[in-house]
Motif scaffolding. Structure first.
Motif, PDB file in Angstrom:
ATOM      1  N   VAL A   1     -31.054 -46.186  35.745  1.00 52.86           N
ATOM      2  CA  VAL A   1     -32.848 -45.720  35.717  1.00 52.86           C
ATOM      3  C   VAL A   1     -33.023 -47.083  35.230  1.00 52.86           C
ATOM      4  O   VAL A   1     -32.699 -48.071  34.175  1.00 52.86           O
TER       5      VAL A   1
ATOM      6  N   ARG B   1     -25.180 -58.256  29.375  1.00 52.05           N
ATOM      7  CA  ARG B   1     -24.701 -58.801  27.879  1.00 52.05           C
ATOM      8  C   ARG B   1     -23.801 -58.098  27.426  1.00 52.05           C
ATOM      9  O   ARG B   1     -23.206 -59.111  26.768  1.00 52.05           O
ATOM     10  N   MET B   2     -23.516 -56.895  27.234  1.00 52.84           N
ATOM     11  CA  MET B   2     -22.495 -56.216  26.371  1.00 52.84           C
ATOM     12  C   MET B   2     -21.418 -56.092  27.137  1.00 52.84           C
ATOM     13  O   MET B   2     -19.870 -56.820  26.604  1.00 52.84           O
TER      14      MET B   2
ATOM     15  N   ALA C   1     -29.046 -55.416  29.883  1.00 51.21           N
ATOM     16  CA  ALA C   1     -28.268 -55.167  28.072  1.00 51.21           C
ATOM     17  C   ALA C   1     -26.417 -55.081  29.221  1.00 51.21           C
ATOM     18  O   ALA C   1     -26.116 -55.141  28.426  1.00 51.21           O
TER      19      ALA C   1
ATOM     20  N   VAL D   1     -39.565 -50.455  30.615  1.00 47.87           N
ATOM     21  CA  VAL D   1     -40.703 -50.177  31.459  1.00 47.87           C
ATOM     22  C   VAL D   1     -40.567 -48.942  30.445  1.00 47.87           C
ATOM     23  O   VAL D   1     -39.655 -48.134  30.372  1.00 47.87           O
TER      24      VAL D   1
ATOM     25  N   ASN E   1     -29.326 -46.222  30.735  1.00 48.74           N
ATOM     26  CA  ASN E   1     -30.833 -46.459  31.206  1.00 48.74           C
ATOM     27  C   ASN E   1     -31.402 -47.793  30.134  1.00 48.74           C
ATOM     28  O   ASN E   1     -32.427 -47.536  29.579  1.00 48.74           O
TER      29      ASN E   1
ATOM     30  N   GLU F   1     -23.270 -43.597  21.483  1.00 46.67           N
ATOM     31  CA  GLU F   1     -24.354 -43.763  21.004  1.00 46.67           C
ATOM     32  C   GLU F   1     -24.039 -44.833  19.800  1.00 46.67           C
ATOM     33  O   GLU F   1     -22.693 -45.405  19.514  1.00 46.67           O
TER      34      GLU F   1
ATOM     35  N   ILE G   1     -20.468 -45.813  19.016  1.00 50.00           N
ATOM     36  CA  ILE G   1     -19.187 -46.970  19.052  1.00 50.00           C
ATOM     37  C   ILE G   1     -20.537 -48.075  19.005  1.00 50.00           C
ATOM     38  O   ILE G   1     -20.758 -48.092  19.619  1.00 50.00           O
TER      39      ILE G   1
ATOM     40  N   GLU H   1     -42.677 -44.803  30.169  1.00 46.09           N
ATOM     41  CA  GLU H   1     -42.999 -43.365  31.224  1.00 46.09           C
ATOM     42  C   GLU H   1     -44.942 -44.148  32.126  1.00 46.09           C
ATOM     43  O   GLU H   1     -45.076 -43.789  32.809  1.00 46.09           O
TER      44      GLU H   1
ATOM     45  N   TYR I   1     -37.874 -34.152  20.150  1.00 38.83           N
ATOM     46  CA  TYR I   1     -38.066 -34.970  21.201  1.00 38.83           C
ATOM     47  C   TYR I   1     -36.060 -35.350  21.817  1.00 38.83           C
ATOM     48  O   TYR I   1     -35.763 -35.226  23.282  1.00 38.83           O
TER      49      TYR I   1
HETATM   50  N1  CAO Z   1     -23.605 -50.531  20.051  1.00 35.76           N
HETATM   51  C1  CAO Z   1     -24.439 -51.964  20.196  1.00 35.76           C
HETATM   52  N2  CAO Z   1     -25.383 -52.294  20.758  1.00 35.76           N
HETATM   53  C2  CAO Z   1     -25.859 -50.852  21.447  1.00 35.76           C
HETATM   54  C3  CAO Z   1     -25.659 -50.448  22.004  1.00 35.76           C
HETATM   55  C4  CAO Z   1     -24.180 -49.578  20.886  1.00 35.76           C
HETATM   56  N3  CAO Z   1     -23.580 -48.750  21.367  1.00 35.76           N
HETATM   57  N4  CAO Z   1     -26.213 -49.085  22.734  1.00 35.76           N
HETATM   58  C5  CAO Z   1     -26.748 -50.721  23.233  1.00 35.76           C
HETATM   59  N5  CAO Z   1     -26.894 -50.685  22.294  1.00 35.76           N
HETATM   60  C6  CAO Z   1     -27.951 -52.017  22.503  1.00 35.76           C
HETATM   61  C7  CAO Z   1     -28.344 -52.703  23.963  1.00 35.76           C
HETATM   62  O1  CAO Z   1     -26.743 -53.749  24.713  1.00 35.76           O
HETATM   63  C8  CAO Z   1     -29.406 -53.948  23.714  1.00 35.76           C
HETATM   64  O2  CAO Z   1     -28.959 -55.157  23.384  1.00 35.76           O
HETATM   65  P1  CAO Z   1     -28.932 -56.390  23.548  1.00 35.76           P
HETATM   66  O3  CAO Z   1     -31.006 -56.504  23.317  1.00 35.76           O
HETATM   67  O4  CAO Z   1     -28.478 -57.818  22.763  1.00 35.76           O
HETATM   68  O5  CAO Z   1     -28.679 -56.749  25.080  1.00 35.76           O
HETATM   69  C9  CAO Z   1     -30.272 -53.734  22.441  1.00 35.76           C
HETATM   70  O6  CAO Z   1     -28.819 -52.156  21.959  1.00 35.76           O
HETATM   71  C10 CAO Z   1     -31.558 -52.508  23.048  1.00 35.76           C
HETATM   72  O7  CAO Z   1     -31.324 -52.144  23.964  1.00 35.76           O
HETATM   73  P2  CAO Z   1     -32.656 -51.716  25.086  1.00 35.76           P
HETATM   74  O8  CAO Z   1     -32.853 -53.468  25.402  1.00 35.76           O
HETATM   75  O9  CAO Z   1     -32.068 -51.160  26.856  1.00 35.76           O
HETATM   76  O10 CAO Z   1     -33.658 -50.336  24.284  1.00 35.76           O
HETATM   77  P3  CAO Z   1     -35.070 -51.022  24.169  1.00 35.76           P
HETATM   78  O11 CAO Z   1     -35.860 -49.700  22.789  1.00 35.76           O
HETATM   79  O12 CAO Z   1     -35.421 -52.640  23.486  1.00 35.76           O
HETATM   80  O13 CAO Z   1     -35.409 -50.870  25.231  1.00 35.76           O
HETATM   81  C11 CAO Z   1     -36.637 -49.502  27.066  1.00 35.76           C
HETATM   82  C12 CAO Z   1     -36.320 -49.439  25.309  1.00 35.76           C
HETATM   83  C13 CAO Z   1     -36.283 -48.456  27.260  1.00 35.76           C
HETATM   84  C14 CAO Z   1     -37.997 -49.996  27.560  1.00 35.76           C
HETATM   85  C15 CAO Z   1     -35.262 -50.459  27.857  1.00 35.76           C
HETATM   86  O14 CAO Z   1     -34.180 -49.436  27.964  1.00 35.76           O
HETATM   87  C16 CAO Z   1     -35.332 -50.510  29.651  1.00 35.76           C
HETATM   88  O15 CAO Z   1     -36.344 -50.956  29.495  1.00 35.76           O
HETATM   89  N6  CAO Z   1     -34.705 -49.242  29.773  1.00 35.76           N
HETATM   90  C17 CAO Z   1     -34.937 -49.050  31.673  1.00 35.76           C
HETATM   91  C18 CAO Z   1     -35.609 -48.716  32.156  1.00 35.76           C
HETATM   92  C19 CAO Z   1     -35.921 -46.832  31.763  1.00 35.76           C
HETATM   93  O16 CAO Z   1     -34.688 -46.374  31.474  1.00 35.76           O
HETATM   94  N7  CAO Z   1     -37.166 -46.489  31.356  1.00 35.76           N
HETATM   95  C20 CAO Z   1     -37.864 -45.049  29.926  1.00 35.76           C
HETATM   96  C21 CAO Z   1     -37.158 -45.139  28.917  1.00 35.76           C
HETATM   97  S1  CAO Z   1     -37.629 -43.627  28.876  1.00 35.76           S
HETATM   98  O17 CAO Z   1     -39.269 -43.550  28.352  1.00 35.76           O
END
Ligand code: CAO
Length: 415
Positions: free
Chosen positions: A124, A104-105, A101, A137, A96, A37, A72, A139, A59
């Motif tokens: 996912v 990019r990491m 992302a 995306v 997921n 996390e 981390i 749910e 949740y």
């Molecule tokens: N340390 C540093 N950075 C981290 C990290 C860590 N341990 N864990 C995550 N991050 C960063 C990611 O690298 C990402 O950074 P960038 O945007 O700079 O690349 C950032 O956190 C955010 O990640 P995200 O874009 O996945 O998160 P979000 O809240 O903007 O979006 C969601 C959430 C669910 C819409 C998106 O992750 C997604 O579409 N996932 C795939 C589909 C999915 O699983 N959807 C269902 C979600 S459950 O309802």
């Protein structure tokens, strides 16, 4: 007793619901699931929909049992090295994040393969490759693009999403199957592979019968088990079927005694063909058993509304549980509409471990849904979800870091 996935180590880079449901299942089957996390913040669901101040939300707790949590900062150069060490030690990475992302990491598929060629990388995403592959995306978006919403609800109303989390939890379930399958193939090839479960695909897989119906509709212009038949009209696409059954045995939701004040005093009733004569006896319409207008499934199709109205006249004289008892004596398939309160109080679900009471050091006792898949040789024990970073030091030590190194990484903000 051992567990089915003993010895499998999962780097759980998931958040929100879809990914965590998958890794929770793997943890219940015995995998060591290490949830990575974001330092300081953690999975966003820890603080979403909170019901107890400062405690991890339900949740979060209900989706992250049996896991260990490490924090981390994977964008910090030293944090990246810790993640690399974990990649080398784990069998599967599950993620997921939004599309791109992980790249990019700095953790592309190629880089992960360099670090660990046996690594299975399971993702996912909202969509598979194509015009929408870059979209984030959630749910209900998945329910809409996977065909569930357009086919759910009543003909005279808008599309409706279902309470069952078929986009998130459904896709997590698909992904879990992909992972164990890839683990099995790895025993023969020695190689890892990518596993992708797109939420649109997962929902569509669960809406398979509706794609069946689309083709039936195009061929015949009419579907006789749908409530639109015989008086309504069919358009070009599968219509919303209300509470009609998706199979060949017509069913509907009927009122039971008390429906006027209890929103769940209903029963699902199926006019299964083999027990038609028994149904006629139970509802007091014995003559329908032999009347050619009602005696065969085909004869009944244009009369389903009238038939269900007659059955409902009977169910309204019984509570849903009385109706269930009587109908079951005659092998007539039916099901009471159970509220979440009734399910939470159901003793038999507690006995099987499908509903479990768990104790949590901050929030106290709460109910959760246990493992719905029971293995006779790999029983599930539900263990409370980890606090944020609860296992950081423990896991770092397992990776070979000394207490001094751990302290230095902490000071640098890498963990
Ligand atoms: N340390 C540093 N950075 C981290 C990290 C860590 N341990 N864990 C995550 N991050 C960063 C990611 O690298 C990402 O950074 P960038 O945007 O700079 O690349 C950032 O956190 C955010 O990640 P995200 O874009 O996945 O998160 P979000 O809240 O903007 O979006 C969601 C959430 C669910 C819409 C998106 O992750 C997604 O579409 N996932 C795939 C589909 C999915 O699983 N959807 C269902 C979600 S459950 O309802």
């Amino acid at each position: 007793m051992g567990k089915a996935l003993d010895g499998v180590r999962i780097l759980d880079f998931t958040h929100v619901q879809s990914g965590p449901t998958c890794t929770q299942l793997l943890a219940w089957f015995g995998a060591d699931v290490i949830k990575v996390e974001r330092a300081g913040a953690g999975d966003i669901t820890r603080e979403q929909l909170r019901d107890v101040p400062d405690a991890d939300s339900l949740y979060f707790t209900m989706l992250n049992h049996n896991k260990r949590s490490v924090t981390i900062d994977t964008k910090n150069p030293e944090g990246k090295l810790v993640l690399e060490a974990l990649i080398q030690k784990c069998d599967v990475m599950v993620e997921n994040f939004a599309p791109g992302a992980l790249d990019r990491m700095g953790f592309t598929w190629e880089r992960i393969q360099e670090l660990n060629p046996k690594m299975i990388v399971a993702s996912v995403k909202g969509f598979g490759p194509g015009p929408y592959e870059d979209c984030k995306v959630y749910e209900n978006v998945a329910q809409c693009v996977g065909g569930a919403a357009s086919t759910t609800g009543f003909d005279d109303g808008p599309p409706v999403v279902t309470g069952a989390q078929i986009g998130d939890s459904g896709t997590g379930l698909h992904l879990a199957l992909g992972i164990v399958t890839a683990l099995y193939q790895r025993t023969m090839t020695g190689r890892g592979q990518k596993v992708l479960a797109a939420m649109q695909d997962g929902v569509l897989n669960l809406c398979r019968v509706k794609l069946r119906d689309q083709q039936r509709l195009e061929r015949t212009g009419v579907m006789k088990e749908y409530p639109q038949y015989p008086n309504g009209t069919f358009g070009e696409a599968v219509p919303r079927a209300g509470n009609a059954s998706g199979g060949g045995q017509p069913g509907w939701i009927l009122k039971c005694k008390g429906w006027e004040h209890d929103p769940n005093a209903y029963i699902y009733f199926i006019t299964q063909a083999p027990v038609w004569a028994k149904i006629c006896n139970v509802i007091g319409k014995e003559e329908w058993a032999t009347d050619p207008e009602y005696a065969t499934p085909n004869a009944r199709l244009p009369r389903l509304k009238e038939i269900f109205a007659e059955v409902e006249r009977w169910t309204m004289t019984k509570t849903k549980f009385e109706a269930m008892e009587i109908l079951n004596e005659h092998d007539i398939p039916c099901g009471p509409i159970l509220s979440m309160k009734e399910i939470a109080d159901d003793e038999s679900l507690r006995k099987t471990g499908t509903i479990v009471e768990v104790d949590h050091p901050v929030r106290g006792k709460y109910l959760t849904v246990g493992n719905p898949i029971k293995l006779s040789d790999s029983p599930t024990e539900v263990i409370r979800s980890p606090l944020l970073g609860e296992h950081t030091e423990e896991v770092m030590a397992e990776l070979g870091y000394s207490p001094e190194q751990i302290e230095a990484l902490r000071t640098a903000g890498a963990i």
